[in-house]
Design an enzyme around this catalytic site. Structure first.
Site, mmCIF file in Angstrom:
data_model
loop_
_atom_site.group_PDB
_atom_site.id
_atom_site.type_symbol
_atom_site.label_atom_id
_atom_site.label_comp_id
_atom_site.label_asym_id
_atom_site.label_seq_id
_atom_site.Cartn_x
_atom_site.Cartn_y
_atom_site.Cartn_z
ATOM 1 N N ASN A 8 0.843 -1.039 0.112
ATOM 2 C CA ASN A 8 0.023 -0.036 0.071
ATOM 3 C C ASN A 8 0.898 1.155 -0.110
ATOM 4 O O ASN A 8 1.503 1.656 0.948
ATOM 5 C CB ASN A 8 -0.867 0.112 1.245
ATOM 6 C CG ASN A 8 -1.573 1.292 1.502
ATOM 7 O OD1 ASN A 8 -1.696 1.852 0.364
ATOM 8 N ND2 ASN A 8 -2.270 1.654 2.509
ATOM 9 N N GLU A 96 -6.543 4.827 8.568
ATOM 10 C CA GLU A 96 -6.222 6.253 8.192
ATOM 11 C C GLU A 96 -7.547 6.812 7.651
ATOM 12 O O GLU A 96 -7.605 8.154 7.815
ATOM 13 C CB GLU A 96 -5.022 6.411 7.294
ATOM 14 C CG GLU A 96 -3.714 6.042 8.075
ATOM 15 C CD GLU A 96 -2.637 5.700 6.991
ATOM 16 O OE1 GLU A 96 -1.649 5.171 7.453
ATOM 17 O OE2 GLU A 96 -3.130 5.646 5.779
ATOM 18 N N SER A 211 3.518 -2.037 10.488
ATOM 19 C CA SER A 211 5.054 -2.359 10.540
ATOM 20 C C SER A 211 5.569 -3.524 10.172
ATOM 21 O O SER A 211 6.392 -3.964 10.785
ATOM 22 C CB SER A 211 5.560 -1.686 11.951
ATOM 23 O OG SER A 211 5.295 -0.333 12.332
#
Length: 252
Positions: A8, A96, A211
């Site tokens: 992404n 987000e 992460s």
């Protein structure tokens, strides 16, 4: 099931930078058909990247879509438009967007149905804030997100679904969930899916995101119940993403 590895790019890379990236990435990818790889560029780069991926093993994904096919929705991109340029997967409900653009569960469910209408596989992103985890509410919150997104999906579309578990506190922090914690949350998601769809829910791929790096992908993918990863920052560097796609089965 075949693992799915998704990169992404978020709001990064111009069209020219995207073309350079793809040219660097493709020769580095692992051979064989034991894993599926997808890239999610920005909207402006989708068409260019689609052309560059022709004949490669890499699938095209979009980062979002709107829930109507056409109409007076300034600035939005419809599933029909994405389908026309070869998009096969779409991320829906990324944290987000939930946090910064106030996307809620009903909106996400409408987007899921729109993607399926166009033959695009929705990858619904779910995850908890750190305070929910500390309060012991992580599993129940994530299960509720999964059920809200997929409760109206007909049985014939179940094979197109995927879920990406991304603990919000891990995204971009450099501190991923421990593999055993990710595995526990994936089990909770699997329980929600099988409760909703029965046995076919056991075949829906559940990815881990947050992460993900070349250093931790092997240990994550060695955990039963983790069926792939959704990489963010590490997917912006071709060599790092190639290493992620080359994860060692069983972590060996």
């Amino acid at each position: 099931m075949t693992p799915l590895i998704v990169g992404n790019w978020k709001m990064n890379m111009t069209i020219s930078a995207s073309a350079s990236y793809v040219a660097e990435l493709l020769p580095l990818l692992p051979a064989g058909a034991d894993r599926e790889i997808a890239l999610a560029p920005s909207f402006t780069a989708l068409q260019a990247v689609s052309s560059l991926l022709v004949g490669s093993p890499v699938r095209l994904a979009a980062q979002d879509l709107f829930w109507e096919d056409f109409g007076p929705y300034t600035g939005e991109v419809s599933p029909v438009m994405l389908q026309e340029i070869g998009v096969e997967y779409v991320l829906i409900g990324h944290s987000e967007r939930r946090v910064h653009l106030w996307e809620d569960d009903p909106m996400i469910a409408r987007k899921v149905r729109a993607a399926l209408r166009a033959g695009i596989g929705p990858i619904v992103c779910v995850g908890e804030q750190q305070d929910a985890r500390r309060a012991g509410r992580a599993a129940s919150l994530v299960r509720a997100q999964v059920l809200a997104a997929y409760e109206d999906v007909p049985a014939e579309d179940v094979h197109r679904l995927a879920v990406a578990y991304e603990p919000i506190w891990a995204i971009g922090s450099g501190l991923p969930a421990a593999p055993e914690d990710a595995q526990e949350m994936h089990a909770a998601i699997r329980g929600a899916l099988t409760g909703l769809f029965g046995a076919p829910g056991g075949e829906i791929r559940i990815l881990y995101g947050g992460s993900v790096t070349p250093d931790n992908v092997d240990s994550l993918m060695a955990r039963p119940g983790i069926d792939g990863v959704l990489a963010g920052g590490a997917s912006l560097r071709a060599a790092e993403f190639a290493r992620i796609t080359s994860f060692l089965p069983g972590g060996k």
